[in-house]
Each structure stands twice: as structure tokens, then as C-alpha cells.
Write a protein that holds these residues in place. Structure first.
Motif, PDB file in Angstrom:
ATOM      1  N   ASP A 287       0.828  -1.216   0.000  1.00 38.10           N
ATOM      2  CA  ASP A 287       0.000   0.000   0.000  1.00 38.10           C
ATOM      3  C   ASP A 287       0.863   1.267   0.000  1.00 38.10           C
ATOM      4  OD1 ASP A 287       1.039   0.077   2.541  1.00 38.10           O
ATOM      5  OD2 ASP A 287      -0.878   0.145   3.594  1.00 38.10           O
ATOM      6  N   SER A 288       2.092   1.142  -0.484  1.00 35.60           N
ATOM      7  CA  SER A 288       3.049   2.263  -0.498  1.00 35.60           C
ATOM      8  C   SER A 288       3.301   2.701   0.946  1.00 35.60           C
ATOM      9  CB  SER A 288       2.552   3.414  -1.372  1.00 35.60           C
ATOM     10  OG  SER A 288       3.573   4.380  -1.570  1.00 35.60           O
ATOM     11  N   ILE A 289       2.913   3.918   1.331  1.00 34.85           N
ATOM     12  CA  ILE A 289       3.114   4.316   2.730  1.00 34.85           C
ATOM     13  C   ILE A 289       1.790   4.715   3.397  1.00 34.85           C
ATOM     14  CG2 ILE A 289       5.477   5.062   2.239  1.00 34.85           C
ATOM     15  CD1 ILE A 289       4.547   7.912   2.692  1.00 34.85           C
ATOM     16  N   THR A 290       0.697   4.169   2.858  1.00 33.21           N
ATOM     17  CA  THR A 290      -0.633   4.486   3.390  1.00 33.21           C
ATOM     18  C   THR A 290      -0.784   4.067   4.851  1.00 33.21           C
ATOM     19  OG1 THR A 290      -1.580   4.179   1.181  1.00 33.21           O
ATOM     20  CG2 THR A 290      -3.111   4.130   3.034  1.00 33.21           C
ATOM     21  N   SER A 291      -0.170   2.958   5.233  1.00 36.65           N
ATOM     22  CA  SER A 291      -0.372   2.408   6.583  1.00 36.65           C
ATOM     23  C   SER A 291       0.456   3.101   7.653  1.00 36.65           C
ATOM     24  CB  SER A 291      -0.045   0.910   6.585  1.00 36.65           C
ATOM     25  OG  SER A 291       1.271   0.679   6.115  1.00 36.65           O
ATOM     26  N   TYR A 292       1.331   4.022   7.257  1.00 38.80           N
ATOM     27  CA  TYR A 292       2.131   4.742   8.252  1.00 38.80           C
ATOM     28  C   TYR A 292       1.318   5.903   8.835  1.00 38.80           C
ATOM     29  CZ  TYR A 292       6.142   2.147   6.465  1.00 38.80           C
ATOM     30  OH  TYR A 292       6.997   1.139   6.083  1.00 38.80           O
ATOM     31  N   SER A 293       1.756   6.406   9.976  1.00 33.80           N
ATOM     32  CA  SER A 293       1.027   7.458  10.686  1.00 33.80           C
ATOM     33  C   SER A 293       1.092   8.784   9.914  1.00 33.80           C
ATOM     34  CB  SER A 293       1.625   7.661  12.074  1.00 33.80           C
ATOM     35  OG  SER A 293       2.930   8.235  11.969  1.00 33.80           O
ATOM     36  N   PRO A 294       0.131   9.689  10.179  1.00 38.85           N
ATOM     37  CA  PRO A 294       0.163  10.999   9.525  1.00 38.85           C
ATOM     38  C   PRO A 294       1.474  11.748   9.772  1.00 38.85           C
ATOM     39  CG  PRO A 294      -1.972  10.646  10.532  1.00 38.85           C
ATOM     40  CD  PRO A 294      -1.111   9.503  10.953  1.00 38.85           C
TER      41      PRO A 294
ATOM     42  N   SER B 165       4.811  14.358  -4.014  1.00 36.21           N
ATOM     43  CA  SER B 165       5.264  13.096  -4.575  1.00 36.21           C
ATOM     44  C   SER B 165       5.357  13.139  -6.091  1.00 36.21           C
ATOM     45  CB  SER B 165       4.302  11.974  -4.149  1.00 36.21           C
ATOM     46  OG  SER B 165       4.703  10.738  -4.682  1.00 36.21           O
ATOM     47  N   ILE B 166       4.401  13.792  -6.738  1.00 36.90           N
ATOM     48  CA  ILE B 166       4.369  13.805  -8.210  1.00 36.90           C
ATOM     49  C   ILE B 166       5.313  14.852  -8.798  1.00 36.90           C
ATOM     50  CG2 ILE B 166       2.915  14.181 -10.231  1.00 36.90           C
ATOM     51  CD1 ILE B 166       2.440  11.518  -8.792  1.00 36.90           C
ATOM     52  N   ILE B 167       5.324  16.067  -8.259  1.00 32.65           N
ATOM     53  CA  ILE B 167       6.182  17.103  -8.852  1.00 32.65           C
ATOM     54  C   ILE B 167       7.659  16.791  -8.639  1.00 32.65           C
ATOM     55  CG2 ILE B 167       6.298  18.688  -6.861  1.00 32.65           C
ATOM     56  CD1 ILE B 167       6.056  21.003  -8.917  1.00 32.65           C
ATOM     57  N   THR B 168       7.980  16.114  -7.540  1.00 29.37           N
ATOM     58  CA  THR B 168       9.377  15.721  -7.325  1.00 29.37           C
ATOM     59  C   THR B 168       9.680  14.386  -8.000  1.00 29.37           C
ATOM     60  OG1 THR B 168       8.869  14.579  -5.241  1.00 29.37           O
ATOM     61  CG2 THR B 168       9.468  16.925  -5.112  1.00 29.37           C
ATOM     62  N   THR B 169       8.674  13.809  -8.636  1.00 27.87           N
ATOM     63  CA  THR B 169       8.758  12.523  -9.344  1.00 27.87           C
ATOM     64  C   THR B 169       9.169  11.386  -8.408  1.00 27.87           C
ATOM     65  OG1 THR B 169      11.076  12.722 -10.118  1.00 27.87           O
ATOM     66  CG2 THR B 169       9.371  13.759 -11.468  1.00 27.87           C
ATOM     67  N   THR B 170       8.709  11.453  -7.146  1.00 29.18           N
ATOM     68  CA  THR B 170       9.011  10.389  -6.189  1.00 29.18           C
ATOM     69  C   THR B 170       8.072   9.199  -6.396  1.00 29.18           C
ATOM     70  OG1 THR B 170       9.754  12.028  -4.597  1.00 29.18           O
ATOM     71  CG2 THR B 170       9.320   9.818  -3.758  1.00 29.18           C
ATOM     72  N   GLY B 171       6.778   9.442  -6.316  1.00 31.46           N
ATOM     73  CA  GLY B 171       5.829   8.381  -6.637  1.00 31.46           C
ATOM     74  C   GLY B 171       5.217   7.629  -5.474  1.00 31.46           C
ATOM     75  N   TYR B 172       5.529   8.027  -4.230  1.00 33.63           N
ATOM     76  CA  TYR B 172       4.841   7.409  -3.091  1.00 33.63           C
ATOM     77  C   TYR B 172       3.371   7.819  -3.114  1.00 33.63           C
ATOM     78  CZ  TYR B 172       9.250   6.105  -0.752  1.00 33.63           C
ATOM     79  OH  TYR B 172      10.450   5.542  -0.421  1.00 33.63           O
ATOM     80  N   ALA B 173       2.542   7.049  -2.394  1.00 37.72           N
ATOM     81  CA  ALA B 173       1.113   7.379  -2.341  1.00 37.72           C
ATOM     82  C   ALA B 173       0.557   7.114  -0.953  1.00 37.72           C
ATOM     83  CB  ALA B 173       0.345   6.552  -3.369  1.00 37.72           C
ATOM     84  N   THR B 174      -0.348   7.987  -0.512  1.00 38.86           N
ATOM     85  CA  THR B 174      -1.072   7.777   0.746  1.00 38.86           C
ATOM     86  C   THR B 174      -2.532   7.455   0.475  1.00 38.86           C
ATOM     87  OG1 THR B 174      -1.571  10.143   0.900  1.00 38.86           O
ATOM     88  CG2 THR B 174       0.401   9.353   2.044  1.00 38.86           C
ATOM     89  N   THR B 175      -2.931   7.589  -0.787  1.00 39.91           N
ATOM     90  CA  THR B 175      -4.323   7.356  -1.170  1.00 39.91           C
ATOM     91  C   THR B 175      -4.349   7.020  -2.660  1.00 39.91           C
ATOM     92  OG1 THR B 175      -6.559   8.311  -1.140  1.00 39.91           O
ATOM     93  CG2 THR B 175      -4.758   9.779  -1.735  1.00 39.91           C
ATOM     94  N   ASP B 176      -5.446   6.471  -3.127  1.00 39.54           N
ATOM     95  CA  ASP B 176      -5.562   6.150  -4.556  1.00 39.54           C
ATOM     96  C   ASP B 176      -6.034   7.393  -5.302  1.00 39.54           C
ATOM     97  OD1 ASP B 176      -5.833   5.071  -7.027  1.00 39.54           O
ATOM     98  OD2 ASP B 176      -7.368   3.594  -6.506  1.00 39.54           O
TER      99      ASP B 176
END
Length: 481
Positions: free
Chosen positions: A225-232, A308-319
Motif C-alpha cells: 500500500d506504499s506508505i498508506t499504513s504509516y502514521s500521519p 510526490s508527483i512534482i518531485t517525481t518520487t511516486g509514493y502514495a497515501t491514497t488512490d
């Protein structure tokens, strides 16, 4: 063409890459994984091949732009092929094309994956997969220049060929000193992020791998789930550091020199931060209904995905593939804009966007005032004709490759337009996730071998700013003059 210097540098690239494989070997020992023996065997093989190629110093150490571009392109190809061997021989990714795709995605800091279950990988494979981001973020050749004494040649040509952006400047008279400064800043930011993640009680292994992906702006995660399960809190730390790693590293050097006014006068940095702020507010307002009109949560997810997108990293917290069309459109535009030149981020780069806008403005003024003579200024300095020409040629080559790649991917796989378009966009801009089938919950495993090879080429072309890779196909590049 000075073939001896190319052989010498590729040899040392293999030696450095083999040395880096000591780390997954240590991880395998800690977690008692037998995959570590595979890494050890490949490590020994790499050291042997590297010694064969690099033990004899070339008599002619001089190389120019042609040699620099060819060396960088070949080095990245060798780096990726050799780096894919652990995935193949551990059985994690037995298909060589898939393994190469995954490895190129790692080293180019793209983060696009063919894996549907990353949690099934061993710890040492997960570590190596994420660590390729950190190696590729600043560039292995910059690392080599920082620690390997090389004299007698124009080594700035290596740094120019590997470093992102329309121009590369030296922080110090010696290229080796400049490379050291870059890597010290890179390492310092990496260690600071690890510390903040550990403060938030993230496990050490997770903190290391997530930081490698953030620092290299790559985005390989160790959870499905990328990093969705980590804390805010942890997600906010990653948000901040993604933005920090997307800033031109000359900004940090100027700050270290205590020239604060000069640092914050950099137009690219100010524009980059303004784009982020504007996009975050627009998307948060647009998606607030999806989060029960909780503006705080909308801002949280918006800020993370924009960073995530502008730095071209690509992690996600949501779909974000489920977001409204306005938000998805903004994210696609951010894919193309990318981060600052001289950062670890991909994309066209904010500096080029500024130069293109100023060029258009100049041409419009020229129509109104045909006899006027105006120089395009960037940070108070007039831009040279060579810089303007290189930006225009880059954009032409960029969109030509983008167009041809999109057509080829559509021909090979016949997927829907948004999937084809964003898969190429995310590859050439080194972003990672796209939309539809290649969204944050999808992967690239369904593509045919032909499409994967096209996207692999696009990832390398995007990371190397196109021309070093294209020059490999020019006949005159290989002639001895």
C-alpha cells in the motif's frame, strides 16, 4: 573517441556497484536470509570484472563532451544490467526483461514496478531495490568523481552529462570538490530524514528504505500500500523531505555559505514552491468532498501527492486515480513540470519551464516591437544563446521520443489512451505511478516485453536528459578524430 578512459570508468563503476552490494549482504545476515549468498557471489564477480577493466590507468586521460556522454550512458546501462542480476538469481524476478525494468526503474529513480506483491521479497532484495534509488539519485558517476582522484581531463563533462538540468555549475574550482559538496549535502539530508522517521517510531529497516526512496525521489516502497499504513506524522515527514530533495542543491550550498538573501532570490526555487502551494490548494479544495469535507485531511493528502508527483518520487497515501478529473489533470501536468534542476527529481525541470515562458514572452514582444533587442534574464544574468538553444532542442527531442513511445506502447498492448499516455509520461519523467491501469494501486507487470523495453529506454532517457543516450546511436560518436 578515447576508448581507454571509457573502459577505465566502467570498470570502476562495476567496482563501486559491487562494493554497494555489501549492504544487502549485511541485511541478509541480520535477517538470516540465504539470498545473501547470491549477492556475495555477484559482488565477487563484479569486483573481478571491474578490476579487469579498471586496473590499468589509461595513458590518455583527456575526454570531452562526446566521451562524457557516451561514458555516462554506457555506465548507466552496465550499472542496470549488473544490478538486475540479484533479482534474477534469487528468483525474485526470474524474467531478465522484468528484472532489468525493475532495476532501471530503481537506478533512474522512477519507481515504476512490475511487482504485484513487494512484501513477498526478502529483506535483502527489498533493501537493494530501494538502495538503487539512493545510488541513482545523485548519480554514481558523481559519487565516483567525489572519491576517485582523476586528473588530466575535462571531468566536468561527466557531471554535465549525468546531472539534471539545462546547465551545471561548479561550487568550487575543482570538480572533485564540487562532487564532494553535492554528496555531503545529499548524505546530510538523508541522515536527517532517517532521524525524523525514527523519532516517529518507524522501524529502522522501514526508515532506511523509505528514506532511500525519498532522497532519490524514487518511490519504491516495501509495502503493497506504499506508505498508506504509516502514521500521519511519518507521512508529513516524507512530504517535507520530498519537497526538500526536489530543490536545486545549489540552494543549500548558498545557504551554507550564509548568503541567505541570494538563496531565496533563486527564481527556480521560488517558482517551484509557488507551483506546489497553488496545486495543493486547488486539489485540496477539489477533493474535500471525498474526505467528508474535512479540509485538514484533504490538505494532508493533497500536499503529499503534489509533493510526490512534482518531485517525481511516486509514493502514495491514497488512490489518487479515484480523484476528480481536475485533480488528476493537475497531477499529470506536475509530472511533466518536475522538480528543480540540480536536484534528484525528474521531469522537464522548473528552470526549463521558466526559460520557455520567457522565450515565448520575448517572441510576443518582438512581434509588437520588431526593432527591440531584449536578452532573456535568469536570476539577474542574461542567458547565453547556447543555453536557449539546448533548451529548445531538448524539448523537441523530449516530445518526439514521448510521441513515438506512446504510439509504440499502444501498438504493442492496445490499452486505453490514459494508461498508454501516462505510462510513457511517468517513465520518461521518472515519476512511477500513472493513471488507470498504472495508477498507485496498479503496476506495469501486464505490459508486453516490447512495451517494457520501450519504457525502460524512456526511463534511462529521462534520467540522462535524453542526449547522452541518443548519442550512442550516432555513428560519428564512435569515430576517432
Amino acid at each position: 573517441m578515447n576508448y581507454s578512459i571509457i573502459r577505465f570508468i566502467i570498470g570502476w563503476i562495476l567496482i563501486f556497484e559491487s562494493a554497494f552490494m555489501i549492504l544487502p549482504c549485511i541485511v541478509a545476515m541480520i535477517y538470516q536470509e540465504t539470498d545473501g549468498f547470491v549477492y556475495l557471489g555477484i559482488l565477487v564477480l563484479g569486483l573481478l570484472l571491474g578490476w579487469i577493466l579498471g586496473h590499468k590507468r589509461p595513458q590518455n586521460k583527456v575526454f570531452f563532451a562526446r566521451e562524457g556522454c557516451a561514458t555516462v550512458a554506457l555506465s548507466w546501462i552496465v550499472l542496470s544490467i549488473f544490478g538486475s542480476l540479484p533479482f534474477i538469481f534469487t528468483g525474485a524476478i526470474p524474467n531478465p526483461v522484468d528484472a532489468l525494468f525493475e532495476t532501471v526503474s530503481g537506478f533512474t529513480t522512477t519507481g515504476a514496478s512490475i511487482l504485484s506483491d513487494v512484501e513477498a521479497l526478502s529483506h535483502c532484495n527489498l533493501f537493494w531495490r530501494s538502495f538503487t534509488h539512493w545510488i541513482g539519485g545523485m548519480g554514481v558517476l558523481v559519487f565516483m568523481l567525489a572519491i576517485l582522484p582523476m586528473t588530466g581531463g575535462s571531468h566536468m563533462n561527466l557531471m554535465k552529462a549525468e546531472s539534471p538540468g539545462p546547465s551545471v555549475s561548479k561550487f568550487a574550482p575543482k570538480v572533485q570538490t564540487t562532487a564532494k559538496i553535492l554528496y555531503l549535502i545529499y548524505l546530510a539530508l538523508t541522515l536527517i530524514q532517517i532521524a525524523f522517521l525514527l523519532i516517529g517510531k518507524m522501524p529502522l529497516f522501514d526508515a532506511l528504505t523509505i528514506t532511500f526512496g525519498t532522497a532519490g525521489t524514487g518511490g519504491f516502497a516495501i509495502k503493497n500500500d506504499s506508505i498508506t499504513s504509516y502514521s500521519p506524522y511519518l507521512q508529513n515527514v516524507v512530504t517535507i523531505f520530498m519537497i526538500l530533495f526536489g530543490i536545486n542543491f545549489s540552494f543549500y550550498y548558498i545557504l551554507l555559505m550564509k548568503k541567505f538573501k541570494q538563496a531565496f532570490k533563486l527564481s527556480e526555487v521560488r517558482t517551484y514552491l509557488l507551483i506546489i502551494l497553488s496545486a495543493v490548494l486547488l486539489i485540496a479544495f477539489n477533493i474535500r468532498g471525498m474526505y467528508s469535507n474535512d479540509m485538514g485531511e484533504a490538505l494532508h493528502h493533497s500536499a503529499f501527492q503534489v509533493a510526490s508527483i512534482i518531485t517525481t518520487t511516486g509514493y502514495a497515501t491514497t488512490d489518487f486515480n479515484l480523484w476528480p478529473e481536475l485533480s488528476r489533470t493537475i497531477l499529470v501536468i506536475l509530472m511533466f513540470i518536475g522538480a528543480c534542476a540540480g536536484s534528484t527529481g525528474g521531469g522537464i525541470k522548473v528552470s526549463r519551464i521558466i526559460i520557455l515562458v520567457k522565450s515565448i514572452t520575448k517572441e510576443l514582444n518582438q512581434f509588437v516591437h520588431p526593432k527591440s533587442v531584449r536578452k532573456i534574464q535568469f536570476d539577474g544574468r542574461p542567458l547565453s544563446h547556447d543555453t536557449l538553444r539546448s533548451v529548445n532542442v531538448f524539448m523537441s527531442a523530449y516530445f518526439l521520443i514521448f510521441m513515438v513511445s506512446t504510439i509504440l506502447v499502444a501498438a504493442f498492448d492496445n490499452q486505453d489512451l490514459i494508461t498508454n499516455f501516462t505510462s510513457v509520461a511517468t517513465a520518461i519523467n521518472n515519476v512511477g505511478p500513472g493513471l488507470e491501469l498504472v495508477g498507485p494501486t496498479g503496476n506495469f507487470g501486464f505490459f508486453s516485453m516490447g512495451s517494457k523495453l520501450i519504457l525502460t529506454f524512456d526511463m534511462l532517457a529521462g534520467r540522462l536528459e535524453i542526449f547522452p543516450l541518443l548519442l550512442l546511436f550516432v555513428k560519428d560518436t564512435w569515430k576517432k578524430f
